[in-house]
Design an enzyme around this catalytic site. Structure first.
Site, mmCIF file in Angstrom:
data_model
loop_
_atom_site.group_PDB
_atom_site.id
_atom_site.type_symbol
_atom_site.label_atom_id
_atom_site.label_comp_id
_atom_site.label_asym_id
_atom_site.label_seq_id
_atom_site.Cartn_x
_atom_site.Cartn_y
_atom_site.Cartn_z
ATOM 1 N N LYS A 154 0.943 -0.935 0.134
ATOM 2 C CA LYS A 154 0.149 -0.493 0.437
ATOM 3 C C LYS A 154 1.278 1.386 0.360
ATOM 4 C CE LYS A 154 -4.338 0.627 2.190
ATOM 5 N NZ LYS A 154 -5.076 0.534 1.230
ATOM 6 N N MET A 155 1.829 1.791 -1.139
ATOM 7 C CA MET A 155 2.271 2.391 -1.173
ATOM 8 C C MET A 155 1.672 3.759 -2.264
ATOM 9 S SD MET A 155 5.185 1.506 0.309
ATOM 10 C CE MET A 155 6.244 2.617 -0.694
#
Length: 303
Positions: A154-155
């Protein structure tokens, strides 16, 4: 509205003073890892939902890019519950912890020695979408795959894919987008996993369809198991949505949201179906602390 105080690098500071230099690496390259976490007020206490699972994924996301979260799990747990107490939050809310590469020049070489900054903020949040159902459309943009960048991280940078997909859906008059994978199968929505209901069974795209291993996705799978509703993870062809009895999305912000129209076509009778409504009801009981069998998923803020 974001709360009055945020947690930044181990200290509570007024939101107006939580600033970073314009040379921050994450501003230029999206080198940030984040989580979205819900907390629910039931009139007696504020409960953070599945905090430990969120912290585990939070830490794991950065490791794909050699970003090291230099805070222990206990520190993050204290920061997340503490920011709610510091702001005296006594309503359901959304919590956003994130960490990012600070001043690291313009080099694309991020190493484990890169400076990391960590922050947490919170704001009140009710329902993201209408509980009576939303419309969705399949967009032309594909969900990125592990062949280009790690799907399970989850960037911040990854969500440009979601932003462009959402923009296309909104321009088409839909509430939400649906992205396909590179094989043409259903992947997910910009910020949610997808479930299709047929003949009382749940089907959801497998992770090799570039779907995020969502925490709410896992929650629904667990609830369905306890309700004796069969669940299968597998490739979901686009055409299967047209034959679905029900469709719903799952995500921390979206919770469980019925999809009643896809590409202008009604799903079922155009209203939330019985399976979806049952899962929504069970989910609400769990996050509000009414189902004692799931209390291990709740972390109390005030007790």
């Amino acid at each position: 509205m974001i709360s009055r105080y945020v947690w930044l690098d181990g200290r509570y500071v007024p939101t107006s003073k939580a600033v970073v230099p314009i040379t921050t690496h994450a501003i230029h390259y999206g080198t940030s890892a984040f989580e979205g976490i819900r907390a629910y007020w039931n009139g007696k206490n504020l409960h953070v939902f599945r905090l430990d699972e969120h912290i585990a994924r939070f830490r794991r996301s950065g490791t794909y890019y050699d970003m090291v979260l230099d805070r222990t799990d206990s520190e993050m747990r204290a920061a997340i519950t503490g920011i709610c107490r510091k702001n005296a939050i006594k309503k359901s809310c959304y919590i956003r912890p994130f960490y990012f590469v600070g001043e690291h020049g313009i080099s694309l070489h991020v190493t484990k020695k890169a400076p990391i900054r960590t922050a947490v903020f919170v704001f009140p949040m009710g329902r993201l979408f209408e509980k009576t159902g939303i419309s969705a459309c399949v967009v032309s943009w594909k969900k990125f795959s592990d062949e280009s960048t790690p799907v399970q991280a989850k960037m911040g940078g990854n969500y440009l894919n979601s932003i462009i997909a959402t923009g296309e859906a909104k321009k088409a008059g839909a509430d939400e987008a649906i992205l396909l994978d590179y094989s043409g199968n259903v992947s997910e929505a910009p910020g949610e996993n997808i479930f299709v209901v047929r003949n009382g069974r749940l089907f959801t795209p497998s992770l090799d369809s570039s779907a995020l291993d969502g925490i709410t996705r896992d929650t629904v799978t667990s609830i369905a198991g306890d309700l004796d509703i069969p669940v299968e993870e597998r490739p979901v062809p686009r055409s299967e949505m047209m034959a679905a009895d029900e469709i719903f999305l799952t995500g921390t912000a979206a919770e469980i949201t019925p999809v009643t129209i896809v590409d202008g076509k009604k799903i079922g009778d155009g209203r939330p179906g019985d399976v979806t409504k049952k899962l929504v009801s069970e989910y609400a009981d769990i996050v509000m602390g009414k189902n004692k069998g799931y209390m291990h998923w709740l972390t109390g803020v005030y007790t």
